[in-house]
Design a protein around this motif. Structure first.
Motif, PDB file in Angstrom:
ATOM      1  N   ASP A 185     -27.636 -36.037 -11.405  1.00  6.85           N
ATOM      2  CA  ASP A 185     -29.381 -36.149 -11.320  1.00  6.85           C
ATOM      3  C   ASP A 185     -29.856 -37.340 -12.309  1.00  6.85           C
ATOM      4  O   ASP A 185     -30.776 -37.965 -12.108  1.00  6.85           O
ATOM      5  N   LYS A 186     -28.838 -37.461 -13.578  1.00  8.70           N
ATOM      6  CA  LYS A 186     -29.535 -38.282 -14.644  1.00  8.70           C
ATOM      7  C   LYS A 186     -29.119 -39.722 -14.396  1.00  8.70           C
ATOM      8  O   LYS A 186     -29.637 -40.756 -15.241  1.00  8.70           O
ATOM      9  N   PHE A 187     -28.504 -39.851 -13.351  1.00  9.53           N
ATOM     10  CA  PHE A 187     -28.040 -41.384 -13.009  1.00  9.53           C
ATOM     11  C   PHE A 187     -29.263 -42.128 -13.036  1.00  9.53           C
ATOM     12  O   PHE A 187     -29.987 -41.740 -12.029  1.00  9.53           O
ATOM     13  N   PRO A 188     -29.641 -43.111 -13.511  1.00  8.96           N
ATOM     14  CA  PRO A 188     -30.907 -43.958 -13.627  1.00  8.96           C
ATOM     15  C   PRO A 188     -31.365 -44.231 -12.194  1.00  8.96           C
ATOM     16  O   PRO A 188     -32.650 -44.246 -11.732  1.00  8.96           O
ATOM     17  N   ALA A 189     -30.436 -44.961 -11.387  1.00 11.15           N
ATOM     18  CA  ALA A 189     -30.813 -45.547 -10.016  1.00 11.15           C
ATOM     19  C   ALA A 189     -30.956 -44.372  -9.071  1.00 11.15           C
ATOM     20  O   ALA A 189     -31.515 -44.548  -7.943  1.00 11.15           O
ATOM     21  N   TYR A 190     -30.644 -43.095  -9.286  1.00  9.85           N
ATOM     22  CA  TYR A 190     -30.890 -41.986  -8.509  1.00  9.85           C
ATOM     23  C   TYR A 190     -31.974 -41.331  -8.588  1.00  9.85           C
ATOM     24  O   TYR A 190     -32.308 -40.619  -9.445  1.00  9.85           O
ATOM     25  N   ILE A 191     -32.935 -41.644  -7.476  1.00 14.10           N
ATOM     26  CA  ILE A 191     -34.523 -41.172  -7.589  1.00 14.10           C
ATOM     27  C   ILE A 191     -34.761 -40.048  -6.955  1.00 14.10           C
ATOM     28  O   ILE A 191     -35.818 -39.855  -6.560  1.00 14.10           O
ATOM     29  N   GLY A 192     -33.583 -39.407  -6.210  1.00 11.82           N
ATOM     30  CA  GLY A 192     -33.916 -38.062  -5.577  1.00 11.82           C
ATOM     31  C   GLY A 192     -33.621 -38.137  -4.035  1.00 11.82           C
ATOM     32  O   GLY A 192     -33.543 -39.114  -3.457  1.00 11.82           O
ATOM     33  N   THR A 193     -34.399 -37.007  -3.553  1.00 12.56           N
ATOM     34  CA  THR A 193     -34.381 -36.568  -2.254  1.00 12.56           C
ATOM     35  C   THR A 193     -35.812 -37.186  -1.544  1.00 12.56           C
ATOM     36  O   THR A 193     -36.657 -36.871  -2.372  1.00 12.56           O
ATOM     37  N   ILE A 194     -35.696 -37.630  -0.529  1.00 17.59           N
ATOM     38  CA  ILE A 194     -36.823 -38.047   0.235  1.00 17.59           C
ATOM     39  C   ILE A 194     -37.531 -36.835   0.827  1.00 17.59           C
ATOM     40  O   ILE A 194     -36.849 -36.029   1.292  1.00 17.59           O
ATOM     41  N   GLY A 195     -38.807 -36.834   0.820  1.00 12.97           N
ATOM     42  CA  GLY A 195     -39.551 -35.756   1.611  1.00 12.97           C
ATOM     43  C   GLY A 195     -40.122 -34.701   0.862  1.00 12.97           C
ATOM     44  O   GLY A 195     -40.260 -34.797  -0.452  1.00 12.97           O
ATOM     45  N   ARG A 196     -40.573 -33.507   1.596  1.00 17.40           N
ATOM     46  CA  ARG A 196     -41.593 -32.836   1.047  1.00 17.40           C
ATOM     47  C   ARG A 196     -40.942 -32.083  -0.157  1.00 17.40           C
ATOM     48  O   ARG A 196     -41.609 -31.734  -1.300  1.00 17.40           O
ATOM     49  N   ILE A 197     -39.669 -31.728  -0.159  1.00 13.86           N
ATOM     50  CA  ILE A 197     -39.074 -30.951  -1.099  1.00 13.86           C
ATOM     51  C   ILE A 197     -38.680 -31.925  -2.460  1.00 13.86           C
ATOM     52  O   ILE A 197     -38.504 -31.334  -3.632  1.00 13.86           O
ATOM     53  N   GLY A 198     -38.517 -33.275  -2.339  1.00 13.51           N
ATOM     54  CA  GLY A 198     -37.965 -34.017  -3.281  1.00 13.51           C
ATOM     55  C   GLY A 198     -39.145 -34.505  -4.249  1.00 13.51           C
ATOM     56  O   GLY A 198     -40.535 -34.014  -4.196  1.00 13.51           O
ATOM     57  N   PRO A 199     -38.747 -35.536  -5.321  1.00 15.66           N
ATOM     58  CA  PRO A 199     -39.496 -35.693  -6.095  1.00 15.66           C
ATOM     59  C   PRO A 199     -40.642 -37.061  -5.698  1.00 15.66           C
ATOM     60  O   PRO A 199     -40.082 -37.447  -4.555  1.00 15.66           O
ATOM     61  N   LYS A 200     -41.344 -37.534  -6.412  1.00 16.09           N
ATOM     62  CA  LYS A 200     -42.385 -38.232  -5.658  1.00 16.09           C
ATOM     63  C   LYS A 200     -41.815 -39.714  -5.586  1.00 16.09           C
ATOM     64  O   LYS A 200     -42.088 -40.373  -4.401  1.00 16.09           O
ATOM     65  N   ALA A 201     -41.034 -40.199  -6.440  1.00 20.76           N
ATOM     66  CA  ALA A 201     -40.546 -41.614  -6.569  1.00 20.76           C
ATOM     67  C   ALA A 201     -39.840 -41.976  -4.952  1.00 20.76           C
ATOM     68  O   ALA A 201     -40.114 -43.136  -4.317  1.00 20.76           O
ATOM     69  N   ALA A 202     -38.866 -40.909  -4.760  1.00 19.09           N
ATOM     70  CA  ALA A 202     -38.140 -41.165  -3.557  1.00 19.09           C
ATOM     71  C   ALA A 202     -38.893 -41.274  -2.238  1.00 19.09           C
ATOM     72  O   ALA A 202     -38.896 -42.237  -1.189  1.00 19.09           O
TER      73      ALA A 202
END
Lengths: 165, 441
Positions: free
Chosen positions: B245-262
């Motif tokens: 999760d800390k990998f800088p380019a990994y901005i997370g899960t898309i969609g309702r459960i994920g964070p804002k950036a993705a």
């Protein structure tokens, strides 16, 4: 829905830390009813319960915690013991930030999620001297109220006038 | 030639497949197999769950975490009916597992007997393979068949054993040929597809990556790809953890459960490198005119969720490696820089609450403790509901930590069975069940 398996964990002395986040609602459904279909909350409330007591009755060490410190101490206790434990965290009833609505231009939304320090993506795009081309708005999500749709269209038109090239 | 009971022959096949435990709950129709479980007590651990659904979910969760098939059982009638939810979890998440179901003795079938029903018809839809033993001698043959089919078709196999066949003596001459089944070896991409992918990557203004479980073994390649071509990485929820999760380019899960950036970045890309991802909600994401380089081993997935411009029917590791080797390094795109800044803003915002003393307690302080205290090789058994939102955004997966949830079927009640599976399979690891009061109750 499978909490009876605490009995199995106790029977085989499995070293499992069960963390139950008690917010007294089916939060995922509550958020859907509030944010997507804008309907009165229906059937989502769960009565509070003393899960630590339930665990103790099933031969599992049980603790109720209300603060970060209490939770930390309970986790430390688990790490020193054998067998299973349950921590009932009396958790916020507030819903997580809605990334679906993500309406940082709406003061009520910002206030609701204490999002004063969050900036919209357009802010970062513009700070990179990049004019944003936008995703198509999905108007197919049923039951969006009219005001929201109009706001979105207005927003979209405003943004489209800034389209690069 | 030695003779053994039909049910003992069944357990012998399971044991010879390298399976040393079985989840279940007995019933009268399963007596002959419970006798076999007793006979095998020194070799196979019997985990007696309190509900057959828990056994089925435990078996389903086992492959998701370990890559090895889990086995459960239920007796005729209610015991069998209780298995369904776990079977559908396995079927939807493409998870090999074996469920053994008892039926009443053959002499009592088809005459409206106690707890008797047409099990093969019941389980047809819930399984990828389902058969009832027609003779006692077929029991070991079908047990082996069930396991091979579950692995090959990536789903639950259901084997039905009439009670009387389990007692009958048969020749002990069946030998499992487990080593005849090599690890999957998916193809390398064609040169044409690599060339086309490289061309699109060169021409794109704001390329991104979107990874799913198909990239599970390609975490290092995903990171190298992102570093070379400056692609923000987004994932399905189940793709969380492929890249730490800390990998800088990994901005997370898309969609309702994920964070804002993705959620924001997906709407601004013009090229998606789409790796082993079949998230159903992805039909809602990405601009319709964005180009897609899709990497998958299943031909049916190409163009399923978004139009695809380059289809690479290939192993994720090999395909990414080929593009990395053939492509030219890119400079950071405006989207890349904005995505990283957006993610940092979000991370800082979440972190600003980690010592909040608001009551009742906010999520951030609690998950801060989980992140700090959990072992580097902890296993997280995560239930279904808002706990998916919190874990998706706040759980900082790293090192050899593992996690599992109920994906496409998304059944509440998954956490406890998955936790007892993890404690059984990994007795030396720390196991956390994370569940909301809705899913737990």
């Amino acid at each position: 829905m499978m909490n009876q398996e605490l009995l199995t964990m106790a029977r085989y002395n499995m070293h499992i830390l069960n963390v139950v986040f008690t917010n007294e609602t089916l939060g995922y459904i509550q958020a859907e009813q509030e944010d997507e279909s804008n309907q009165p909350l229906s059937g989502v409330i769960i009565p509070d319960n003393d899960w630590a007591k339930v665990a103790e009755g099933m031969n599992v060490k049980g603790v109720v915690v209300r603060t970060k410190k209490e939770f930390e101490e309970a986790v430390d206790e688990f790490k020193k013991m054998d067998g299973p434990m349950l921590i009932d965290v009396k958790y916020t009833h507030n819903m997580p930030y809605s990334t679906e609505l993500n309406s940082l231009d709406d003061p009520a939304f910002v206030k609701k999620y204490e999002a004063e320090d969050l900036k919209p993506f357009s802010y970062f795009a513009e700070s990179m001297a990049w004019k944003l081309t936008l995703q198509p708005v999905h108007l197919n999500m049923k039951n969006q109220n009219l005001k929201k749709i109009l706001l979105l269209i207005q927003f979209q038109v405003l943004r489209n006038t800034n389209l690069a090239e | 030639m030695t003779k053994i009971n039909g049910s003992d022959a069944m357990l012998k096949v399971i044991y010879d497949w390298g399976i040393d435990h079985i989840y279940g709950f007995p019933g009268g129709s399963f007596d002959s197999s419970m006798n076999a479980i007793y006979d095998f007590r020194d070799k196979m651990k019997f985990i007696e769950v309190r509900h057959e659904e828990a056994g089925a979910l435990a078996a389903s969760s086992e492959y998701k975490v370990t890559g090895k098939l889990g086995v459960c059982f239920g007796s005729a009638g209610p015991g069998a009916a209780h298995l369904f939810n776990g079977l559908y979890d396995a079927k939807f998440d493409k998870t090999p597992m074996l469920a053994i179901v008892a039926n009443v003795p053959t002499s009592r079938q088809d005459i409206d007997f106690f707890q008797a029903f047409d099990e093969d018809k019941w389980f047809l839809d819930a399984s990828v393979w389902c058969a009832s033993a027609k003779t006692p001698e077929l029991i070991p043959v079908l047990t082996d068949e069930a396991i091979r089919q579950a692995y090959a078709r990536k789903g639950p196999a259901v084997l039905i054993i009439p009670k009387d066949y389990g007692w009958q003596k048969i020749e002990d001459n069946f030998r499992v040929n487990k080593d005849a089944h090599p690890e999957p070896n998916y193809p390398a991409p064609t040169k044409t597809s690599v060339d086309e992918a490289v061309k699109l990557l060169r021409e794109a203004k704001n390329p991104t990556m979107y990874i799913g479980l198909g990239a599970k073994d390609a975490g290092e390649e995903v990171k190298e790809f992102a570093e070379k071509f400056k692609t923000p990485i987004m994932s399905s929820y189940l793709g969380k953890g492929i890249v730490e999760d800390k990998f800088p380019a990994y901005i997370g899960t898309i969609g309702r459960i994920g964070p804002k950036a993705a959620q924001e970045v997906q709407g601004a890309t013009d090229l998606v490198v789409w790796v082993g991802n079949n998230s159903p909600f992805s039909v809602l994401w990405f601009p319709k005119n964005a180009k897609v380089i899709q990497i998958d081993v299943d031909p049916a997935k190409f163009g399923k969720r978004h139009s695809t411009d380059v289809s690479m029917l290939a192993d994720a590791k090999k395909a990414l490696r080929a593009i990395i080797d053939a492509g030219e390094e890119r400079r950071e795109s405006p989207l890349y820089k904005a995505a990283i800044a957006d993610r940092e803003n979000w991370d800082a915002w979440q972190a600003s609450f980690k010592d909040s003393d608001e009551m009742p307690v906010r999520p951030e302080p609690i998950w801060d403790v989980i992140n700090k205290k959990a072992d580097d090789n902890a296993v997280f058994a995560i239930d279904v509901g808002n706990v998916n939102v919190d874990s998706c955004r706040l759980l900082n997966l790293h090192d050899d930590q593992k996690w599992t949830t109920s994906g496409l079927h998304a059944t509440m009640g998954y956490g406890a069975p998955a936790a007892l599976m993890a404690a059984t399979v990994y007795p030396d690891r720390e196991v956390w069940q994370l569940a909301g009061d809705g899913g737990f109750a």
